[in-house]
Write a protein that holds these residues in place. Structure first.
Motif, PDB file in Angstrom:
ATOM      1  N   THR A 182       9.261  -2.556   3.847  1.00  0.00           N
ATOM      2  CA  THR A 182       8.511  -3.498   3.065  1.00  0.00           C
ATOM      3  C   THR A 182       8.509  -2.993   1.780  1.00  0.00           C
ATOM      4  N   ASP A 183       7.746  -3.377   0.679  1.00  0.00           N
ATOM      5  CA  ASP A 183       7.432  -3.128  -0.552  1.00  0.00           C
ATOM      6  C   ASP A 183       6.963  -1.525  -0.741  1.00  0.00           C
ATOM      7  N   THR A 217       9.906 -10.127   4.324  1.00  0.00           N
ATOM      8  CA  THR A 217       8.778 -10.986   4.298  1.00  0.00           C
ATOM      9  C   THR A 217       8.994 -12.562   4.517  1.00  0.00           C
ATOM     10  N   ASN A 260       5.750  -7.805  -1.224  1.00  0.00           N
ATOM     11  CA  ASN A 260       6.700  -8.493  -1.748  1.00  0.00           C
ATOM     12  C   ASN A 260       8.136  -7.739  -1.349  1.00  0.00           C
ATOM     13  N   HIS A 261       8.684  -8.323  -0.372  1.00  0.00           N
ATOM     14  CA  HIS A 261      10.003  -8.006   0.010  1.00  0.00           C
ATOM     15  C   HIS A 261      10.661  -9.257   0.783  1.00  0.00           C
ATOM     16  N   LYS A 262      12.024  -9.374   0.665  1.00  0.00           N
ATOM     17  CA  LYS A 262      12.731 -10.223   1.165  1.00  0.00           C
ATOM     18  C   LYS A 262      12.689 -10.808   2.626  1.00  0.00           C
TER      19      LYS A 262
END
Length: 139
Positions: free
Chosen positions: A28-29, A118, A114-116
């Motif tokens: 994750t972020d 997600t 804020n992660h691709k």
């Protein structure tokens, strides 16, 4: 148990596995997480067993901001901060939005990292358990 690398799994296959009850470890972020379909009681129990976590509630990655607004009492100002490294503890409007073993049905920690990955998870259209991989009290 099957180990698949996320960069080698097609989006459709990932969503299918999640909806079938798969538990995944993912970045994750903020940390590495472990998660599953938050509507799947059995998958949530698997995470409880892996994490050695009896009753403490889990948090979820929301499928979208609209899901948050529909299911929680929330100030929309907070939701504008998502995606990001925030977890909001929100009062639930009605029971049944996640499996009964996720939370006490009064409040739930909700986030959109804020992660691709997600955005891939959100395409399943379901809330997704997210918690750190470590066992409580250990690194």
């Amino acid at each position: 148990m099957q180990i698949l690398k996320l960069n080698q799994v097609k989006e459709r296959e990932l969503i299918k596995k999640i909806k079938e009850g798969a538990v995944i470890i993912y970045p994750t972020d903020t940390v590495y997480g472990i998660g599953c379909d938050a509507l799947n009681y059995i998958a949530v129990e698997r995470i409880r067993k892996i994490k050695q976590r009896d009753e403490k509630p889990f948090e979820v990655i929301a499928p979208n901001k609209e899901w948050i607004i529909k299911n929680f009492y929330v100030n929309k100002h907070y939701i504008e901060r998502l995606p990001g490294p925030f977890t909001f503890i929100l009062r639930i409007k009605k029971a049944g939005i996640v499996a009964s073993n996720v939370t006490n049905n009064k409040t739930l920690g909700v986030r959109i990292p804020n992660h691709k990955l997600t955005t891939r998870l959100q395409k399943a259209g379901i809330p997704f358990i997210t918690t750190s991989v470590n066992i409580p009290g250990k690194e």
